[in-house]
Design a protein around this motif. Structure first.
Motif, mmCIF file in Angstrom:
data_model
loop_
_atom_site.group_PDB
_atom_site.id
_atom_site.type_symbol
_atom_site.label_atom_id
_atom_site.label_comp_id
_atom_site.label_asym_id
_atom_site.label_seq_id
_atom_site.Cartn_x
_atom_site.Cartn_y
_atom_site.Cartn_z
ATOM 1 N N ILE A 1 0.835 -1.195 0.000
ATOM 2 C CA ILE A 1 0.000 0.000 0.000
ATOM 3 C C ILE A 1 0.878 1.256 0.000
ATOM 4 N N ARG A 2 1.973 1.184 0.775
ATOM 5 C CA ARG A 2 2.888 2.333 0.844
ATOM 6 C C ARG A 2 3.460 2.645 -0.544
ATOM 7 N N ARG B 1 -9.153 10.582 0.007
ATOM 8 C CA ARG B 1 -10.330 9.918 -0.560
ATOM 9 C C ARG B 1 -10.461 10.188 -2.063
ATOM 10 N N TYR B 2 -10.223 11.438 -2.486
ATOM 11 C CA TYR B 2 -10.526 11.785 -3.873
ATOM 12 C C TYR B 2 -9.303 11.836 -4.785
ATOM 13 N N ILE B 3 -8.106 11.971 -4.217
ATOM 14 C CA ILE B 3 -6.930 12.092 -5.078
ATOM 15 C C ILE B 3 -5.993 10.902 -4.949
ATOM 16 N N VAL B 4 -5.535 10.632 -3.720
ATOM 17 C CA VAL B 4 -4.474 9.632 -3.565
ATOM 18 C C VAL B 4 -5.016 8.208 -3.750
ATOM 19 N N LEU B 5 -6.042 7.845 -2.963
ATOM 20 C CA LEU B 5 -6.480 6.450 -2.969
ATOM 21 C C LEU B 5 -6.983 5.949 -4.326
ATOM 22 N N PRO B 6 -7.819 6.743 -5.062
ATOM 23 C CA PRO B 6 -8.275 6.208 -6.351
ATOM 24 C C PRO B 6 -7.116 5.862 -7.286
ATOM 25 N N LEU C 1 -4.954 2.799 -5.590
ATOM 26 C CA LEU C 1 -5.647 1.516 -5.604
ATOM 27 C C LEU C 1 -5.356 0.721 -6.868
ATOM 28 N N GLY C 2 -5.368 1.426 -7.996
ATOM 29 C CA GLY C 2 -5.167 0.756 -9.278
ATOM 30 C C GLY C 2 -3.915 -0.090 -9.296
ATOM 31 N N ILE C 3 -2.792 0.494 -8.840
ATOM 32 C CA ILE C 3 -1.552 -0.282 -8.933
ATOM 33 C C ILE C 3 -1.356 -1.204 -7.737
ATOM 34 N N THR C 4 -2.131 -1.011 -6.667
ATOM 35 C CA THR C 4 -1.922 -1.924 -5.529
ATOM 36 C C THR C 4 -2.748 -3.199 -5.632
ATOM 37 N N ILE C 5 -3.840 -3.170 -6.391
ATOM 38 C CA ILE C 5 -4.715 -4.359 -6.416
ATOM 39 C C ILE C 5 -3.982 -5.618 -6.893
ATOM 40 N N PRO C 6 -3.243 -5.583 -8.026
ATOM 41 C CA PRO C 6 -2.573 -6.831 -8.434
ATOM 42 C C PRO C 6 -1.591 -7.392 -7.394
ATOM 43 N N PRO C 7 -0.668 -6.592 -6.822
ATOM 44 C CA PRO C 7 0.181 -7.181 -5.778
ATOM 45 C C PRO C 7 -0.598 -7.606 -4.534
ATOM 46 N N TRP D 1 -8.997 -8.873 -13.423
ATOM 47 C CA TRP D 1 -9.039 -7.552 -12.807
ATOM 48 C C TRP D 1 -8.056 -6.604 -13.496
ATOM 49 N N GLN D 2 -6.854 -7.145 -13.781
ATOM 50 C CA GLN D 2 -5.831 -6.308 -14.406
ATOM 51 C C GLN D 2 -6.268 -5.838 -15.783
ATOM 52 N N LYS D 3 -6.901 -6.746 -16.535
ATOM 53 C CA LYS D 3 -7.396 -6.386 -17.867
ATOM 54 C C LYS D 3 -8.434 -5.295 -17.753
ATOM 55 N N ARG D 4 -9.337 -5.461 -16.802
ATOM 56 C CA ARG D 4 -10.417 -4.523 -16.583
ATOM 57 C C ARG D 4 -9.824 -3.148 -16.219
ATOM 58 N N LEU D 5 -8.755 -3.217 -15.409
ATOM 59 C CA LEU D 5 -8.117 -1.991 -14.942
ATOM 60 C C LEU D 5 -7.534 -1.209 -16.106
ATOM 61 N N ILE D 6 -6.840 -1.931 -17.000
ATOM 62 C CA ILE D 6 -6.241 -1.294 -18.170
ATOM 63 C C ILE D 6 -7.337 -0.667 -19.020
#
Lengths: 224, 222
Positions: free
Chosen positions: B109-110, B136-141, B144-150, B212-217
């Motif tokens: 997450i870091r 909530r509106y800038i950092v996490l969205p 999240l995208g790059i943290t979900i796969p790991p 999920w990764q495909k969906r993310l791209i």
């Protein structure tokens, strides 16, 4: 409180056993580290060079090792191989299972590192008339090592930590010494705190090395 | 080797394996939620402006990452009762798994939070957004995208690690293999079936991860 001091004193008396256990941990993981690295590099180079016959076998091997818990693999080696007539001592069974386990992950790291080398390098080496061995030795591997090295050291840390699992088949490593000790000195926090500390002493420097390598090699490649 | 494989026994023990699979699934799921909570908290501590908090979180993460999970499980299993906490084995196990995976998740997450460029946060500051609004509106969205796969990779590790709970006599999938081995003395039937079921879970999680990764791209392309 006096009880606690009493147990601490007994733990200090038992300390030589912990050192013996630590030596066993280092021996079993060191041996598997060397064998696993050899296996992993051989498998990884074979995978990256797309040797057709081996392709499926390697795929099945790596997926099995990555998809099942190490504990189950240890049980398979220790309990099932004797059924097929292959009797291994606890130490040998531990070395075999750790070697194949580490080999699979190292295979992934190595083949990943090789495919990260731009294909133009291989083509240029071919055009220069180098043999396959020369291409690998002088062109591909020196460049691939930059991507391979940091995760490889990280994998060694995982190997040392996972070697604690072989204590369940009777290898007297630090974890097993702790397990024995806690039966006589019922201070779990103290006993396994010491076990953890001994692992920490071995693993933490390696983690730092891995991080440092990553930083160093990353800045190096910017210069390319 | 295969002619010695007794499928009848497998049929007899099928309910046991299915119960084991179910136990592994729910133990992993609960530990995953616990690990996320621990991970977010530890990451928040690590990135905090208070040096004390940051150092404590850092020490926790390093301590977990430098010691084996089995030693951590035993630490809690043998250690908690001496502190006066008598938890059932599976609660101790879930606690150990959450604390262990939490440290790895904190690092993931870091990395995600730090990947959001400084300018974005400064822009948020310039707009007068509060800390929580910026998160909530800038950092996490974006993080999240790059943290979900790991994170999903860590979830796979968590499922495999839950096998170690069988050693403190929690009933789950590996325990089912051990039971068939000790009751019928058939390790091949027991542990190959166990391995096969773990492989099934592994492939399912991997398929979900790549979907999920495909969906993310796809989402990022829009």
């Amino acid at each position: 409180m006096s009880m606690w001091l009493f147990y601490l004193e007994r733990l200090i008396q038992a300390f030589p056993f912990f050192l013996k256990g630590l030596w066993m941990t280092v021996a079993v993981s060191g041996l598997s580290l060397i064998l696993g690295t050899l296996l992993g590099f051989a498998a990884g180079i074979a995978r990256a060079s797309r040797v057709k016959v081996l392709g499926f076998l390697l795929f099945a091997y790596v997926d099995f090792m990555r998809g099942t818990p190490f504990l189950v693999q240890v049980f398979i080696v220790f309990f099932i191989l004797p059924e097929w007539g292959l009797h291994l001592s606890a130490f040998k069974a531990a070395t075999v299972s750790l070697t194949f386990y580490a080999g699979a992950y190292i295979c992934e790291i190595v083949s990943g590192g090789i495919s990260a080398v731009p294909p133009g390098q291989m083509e240029a080496a071919k055009a220069s008339g180098l043999t396959w061995v020369q291409r690998m030795r002088y062109v591909i591997m020196p460049q691939a090592m930059k991507t391979i090295l940091p995760p490889l050291v990280g994998q060694y840390v995982l190997l040392i930590k996972d070697s604690s699992v072989v204590s369940v088949i009777g290898v007297t490593d630090v974890t097993r010494v702790g397990w024995f000790t806690v039966q006589r000195i019922p201070e779990g926090l103290m006993v396994f705190g010491l076990v953890g500390l001994l692992y920490f002493v071995v693993c933490y420097p390696l983690i730092r090395v891995s991080n440092a390598l990553e930083k160093k090699l990353r800045t190096d490649s910017h210069g390319l | 080797m295969l002619e010695a494989f007794n499928f009848r026994v497998l049929f007899d023990y099928l309910p046991l394996f299915l119960r084991g699979l179910w136990a592994t699934a729910w133990i992993s799921a609960v530990s995953l939620v616990g690990a996320l909570v621990v991970g977010i908290a530890a990451c928040g501590g690590r990135l905090s402006r208070f040096p004390m908090l940051s150092r404590c979180a850092g020490a926790y993460i390093e301590a977990i990452r430098s010691t084996p999970l089995l030693a951590q499980i035993y630490f809690l299993y043998f250690g908690l009762p001496t502190l006066g906490f008598r938890l059932p084995e599976y609660q101790t196990g879930i606690l150990a798994l959450s604390l262990n995976s939490g440290a790895y998740m904190a690092e993931i997450i870091r990395a995600g939070v730090l990947s959001v460029s400084r300018g974005q946060i400064e822009a948020g500051l310039a707009f007068g957004l509060s800390y929580f609004q910026r998160m909530r509106y800038i950092v996490l969205p974006q993080a999240l995208g790059i943290t979900i796969p790991p994170l999903l990779g860590q979830a796979i590790v968590l499922v495999k690690d839950s096998a170690l709970l069988s050693l403190i006599s929690v009933f789950e999938l590996t325990r089912a293999g051990q039971i068939i081995t000790s009751e019928r003395f058939m390790p091949a039937e027991g542990f190959f079936t166990t391995a096969l079921l773990y492989l099934g879970v592994y492939y399912a999680l991997k398929a979900f991860s790549s979907w999920w990764q495909k969906r993310l791209i796809y989402v990022q392309a829009i």
